[in-house]
Design an enzyme around this catalytic site. Structure first.
Site, mmCIF file in Angstrom:
data_model
loop_
_atom_site.group_PDB
_atom_site.id
_atom_site.type_symbol
_atom_site.label_atom_id
_atom_site.label_comp_id
_atom_site.label_asym_id
_atom_site.label_seq_id
_atom_site.Cartn_x
_atom_site.Cartn_y
_atom_site.Cartn_z
ATOM 1 N N ASN A 55 0.852 -1.197 0.000
ATOM 2 C CA ASN A 55 0.000 0.000 0.000
ATOM 3 C C ASN A 55 0.883 1.240 0.000
ATOM 4 O O ASN A 55 2.105 1.145 -0.080
ATOM 5 C CB ASN A 55 -0.943 -0.027 1.214
ATOM 6 N N ASP A 112 -3.829 -10.206 12.979
ATOM 7 C CA ASP A 112 -3.962 -8.802 13.371
ATOM 8 C C ASP A 112 -2.969 -8.533 14.517
ATOM 9 O O ASP A 112 -3.147 -9.035 15.627
ATOM 10 C CB ASP A 112 -5.402 -8.496 13.804
ATOM 11 N N PHE A 156 -4.317 3.098 14.871
ATOM 12 C CA PHE A 156 -4.662 4.096 13.854
ATOM 13 C C PHE A 156 -5.778 3.488 13.008
ATOM 14 O O PHE A 156 -5.808 2.276 12.810
ATOM 15 C CB PHE A 156 -3.462 4.397 12.949
ATOM 16 N N LYS A 211 -13.310 -0.004 15.360
ATOM 17 C CA LYS A 211 -12.014 -0.691 15.506
ATOM 18 C C LYS A 211 -11.504 -0.606 16.946
ATOM 19 O O LYS A 211 -10.888 -1.549 17.447
ATOM 20 C CB LYS A 211 -10.982 -0.076 14.544
ATOM 21 N N LYS A 266 -10.866 -4.206 18.573
ATOM 22 C CA LYS A 266 -9.467 -4.600 18.846
ATOM 23 C C LYS A 266 -9.085 -4.373 20.302
ATOM 24 O O LYS A 266 -7.931 -4.539 20.654
ATOM 25 C CB LYS A 266 -8.536 -3.835 17.909
HETATM 26 O O1 PMT Z 1 3.025 5.996 6.584
HETATM 27 P P1 PMT Z 1 2.460 7.340 6.138
HETATM 28 O O2 PMT Z 1 2.603 7.540 4.651
HETATM 29 O O3 PMT Z 1 2.998 8.469 6.951
HETATM 30 O O4 PMT Z 1 0.882 7.316 6.381
HETATM 31 C C1 PMT Z 1 0.374 7.231 7.670
HETATM 32 C C2 PMT Z 1 -0.766 6.211 7.768
HETATM 33 C C3 PMT Z 1 -1.954 6.736 6.972
HETATM 34 C C4 PMT Z 1 -0.325 4.854 7.222
HETATM 35 C C5 PMT Z 1 -1.099 6.038 9.285
HETATM 36 O O5 PMT Z 1 -1.308 7.297 9.832
HETATM 37 C C6 PMT Z 1 -2.310 5.155 9.488
HETATM 38 O O6 PMT Z 1 -3.450 5.579 9.447
HETATM 39 N N1 PMT Z 1 -1.998 3.851 9.759
HETATM 40 C C7 PMT Z 1 -2.990 2.805 9.912
HETATM 41 C C8 PMT Z 1 -3.390 2.339 8.563
HETATM 42 C C9 PMT Z 1 -4.275 1.151 8.548
HETATM 43 O O7 PMT Z 1 -3.959 0.222 7.885
HETATM 44 O O8 PMT Z 1 -5.312 1.174 9.323
HETATM 45 P P2 PMT Z 1 -6.378 -0.057 9.443
HETATM 46 O O9 PMT Z 1 -7.651 0.634 9.641
HETATM 47 O O10 PMT Z 1 -6.287 -0.997 8.313
HETATM 48 O O11 PMT Z 1 -5.887 -0.807 10.738
HETATM 49 C C10 PMT Z 1 -6.341 -0.449 12.041
HETATM 50 C C11 PMT Z 1 -5.227 -0.646 13.029
HETATM 51 O O12 PMT Z 1 -4.888 -2.034 13.151
HETATM 52 C C12 PMT Z 1 -3.935 0.057 12.686
HETATM 53 O O13 PMT Z 1 -3.368 0.539 13.880
HETATM 54 C C13 PMT Z 1 -3.066 -1.045 12.084
HETATM 55 O O14 PMT Z 1 -1.669 -0.808 12.305
HETATM 56 C C14 PMT Z 1 -3.531 -2.271 12.857
HETATM 57 N N2 PMT Z 1 -3.467 -3.534 12.114
HETATM 58 C C15 PMT Z 1 -4.237 -3.710 11.007
HETATM 59 C C16 PMT Z 1 -4.214 -4.918 10.354
HETATM 60 C C17 PMT Z 1 -3.386 -5.941 10.845
HETATM 61 N N3 PMT Z 1 -3.320 -7.110 10.239
HETATM 62 N N4 PMT Z 1 -2.624 -5.739 11.933
HETATM 63 C C18 PMT Z 1 -2.658 -4.564 12.584
HETATM 64 O O15 PMT Z 1 -1.941 -4.361 13.580
#
Ligand code: PMT
Length: 402
Positions: free
Chosen positions: A210, A308, A325, A339, A343
């Site tokens: 991504n 996750d 995030f 979330k 989580k």
């Molecule tokens: O890296 P940059 O270009 O500076 O951009 C910043 C960002 C947009 C990447 C960052 O600020 C951000 O929003 N990161 C989270 C992106 C994301 O994938 O979010 P999600 O909604 O898919 O996941 C929710 C949370 O679970 C996140 O904290 C993620 O790290 C975590 N996660 C998700 C999936 C997974 N398999 N394991 C996880 O730990």
């Protein structure tokens, strides 16, 4: 002095004889890795030429508030947002008085009003002017508003007097500027931070990933180290230098990231800023996939769920304070709150990635933090460095209350 590395400093130069020391200050700040943009007052220009400071800073000097060409290049609001620190050296008695009153009648005073960054002044004036009750009252007022004062020092002055009012030397000011980035809020705490994208291999030459650049996670790691924490940064493939005093662990896939995070446990606070791939190809082809005439123009990839990482660590018996995030393109707050619940998090940072000026791979960000009581705290658009420092301060507060 790594604390100044990549810090963005707006250096304001007021109209005092000590302005000659500002040239050396620009050099020292840059030697320590800071980026410097100079703003001069009308008075400052009487003592040292903009050309000198342009040559030393490597950027045009900002002079006027009402100059359409300069505003088009980098206007006063952009300068104010760009800054991690606004340092005014020399700060004359007049500048201190105007700043104490919140006057914004030139570019420098306007930038000070418009910035969210810390502001520091290096006073420089005749000893009698410094001792005057009006200046002392202004000093008190500025300190009460959180503006820092570096000096002045004492000694012989350009006018022949001896006493308080000498501007500190360039290296002393550079050190004081570096100290602005130390907060000590997280001294003794271990922070685990994830950053960047993950890559999920399809075959030996292709992968799914991504647009995460890692900038947000790295800025958080830097801010946490500045706050005195021991920081472990587990990052997917990115092209960023490692922040000073941060232990960096490079990984590729989501499963690698989980293994690295589990190995780094226990920690006091987990901040999951990584954009982790939710799915990976079920089978990684051992050789480069060839176009297959039997499947026509299509290619079907069977995908399976990745673990996750955040939910796994939040479910452990030695669970840290967990901050996630949520990158969303619609229904931001609703999806983020879901979330947080699903989580089992303490806080979630909602990040609107539909807006290209914030979010993935941008220099700036703007976020809302949601807690378990559904309270929302907004952090308006600013550089990722600013946002990271504000978030770390907020998280440290909430962690202490937990
Ligand atoms: O890296 P940059 O270009 O500076 O951009 C910043 C960002 C947009 C990447 C960052 O600020 C951000 O929003 N990161 C989270 C992106 C994301 O994938 O979010 P999600 O909604 O898919 O996941 C929710 C949370 O679970 C996140 O904290 C993620 O790290 C975590 N996660 C998700 C999936 C997974 N398999 N394991 C996880 O730990």
């Amino acid at each position: 002095m790594q604390r100044l590395y990549r810090k963005r400093i707006v250096l304001g130069v007021g109209g005092g004889i000590a302005a000659y020391k500002s040239a050396e200050l620009v050099r020292r700040l840059r030697d320590h890795g800071a980026e410097v943009r100079v703003v001069m007052t009308q008075g400052g220009r009487e003592f040292i030429t903009p050309l000198t400071l342009q040559a030393l800073s490597g950027h045009p000097v900002h002079l006027d508030l009402l100059d359409p060409a300069a505003e088009a290049a980098m206007g006063h609001i952009e300068l104010a947002r760009w800054a991690d620190l606004v340092l005014i050296a020399p700060a004359t008695a007049d500048l201190m008085a105007r700043l104490a009153q919140g006057v914004a009648n030139d570019l420098l005073t306007t930038v000070v009003l418009a910035t969210n960054a810390p502001v520091a002044l290096a006073p420089a004036m005749n000893q009698a002017m410094w001792a005057d009750p009006a200046t002392q009252a202004n000093r008190e007022q500025l300190l009460a508003r959180g503006i820092r004062l570096f000096g002045p020092g004492s000694g012989s002055q350009a006018c022949g007097d001896i006493g308080m009012g000498r501007m500190l030397e360039a290296e002393e000011l550079a050190r004081a500027a570096a100290d602005c980035f130390e907060t000590g809020m997280l001294t003794g705490k271990h922070l685990l931070i994830t950053a960047g994208p993950t890559q999920e291999n399809i075959d030996p030459v292709r992968y799914i990933t991504n647009h995460s650049s890692g900038k947000m996670g790295f800025a958080l790691a830097e801010a946490a180290a500045e706050a005195g924490a021991r920081v472990t940064l587990v990052t997917g493939p990115v092209f960023l230098p490692t922040p000073d005093r941060v232990q960096r662990i490079d990984v590729v896939s989501a499963r690698d990231m989980l293994a690295a995070c589990e190995a780094a446990m226990p920690c006091d606070i987990l901040i999951a800023a990584a954009a982790v791939a939710d799915y990976r190809p079920e089978v990684v082809a051992p050789h480069k996939l060839k176009k297959d005439p039997s499947t026509g123009d299509g290619l079907l990839l069977q995908m399976v769920r990745n673990p996750d990482i955040l939910a796994t660590l939040a479910g452990r018996t030695d669970r840290p304070f967990c901050v996630g995030f949520a990158a969303e393109t619609e229904n931001l707050l609703e999806y983020a709150a879901r979330k947080l619940r699903d989580k089992n998090l303490d806080l979630i940072v909602a990040n609107d990635v539909a807006n290209p000026s914030i979010g993935f791979n941008s220099e700036d960000n703007a976020v809302s933090v949601i807690d378990r009581q559904q309270h929302e705290t907004r952090f308006g658009q600013a550089s990722k460095g600013h946002i990271a420092r504000a978030l770390v301060a907020f998280i440290a507060e909430r962690y202490k209350e937990s």
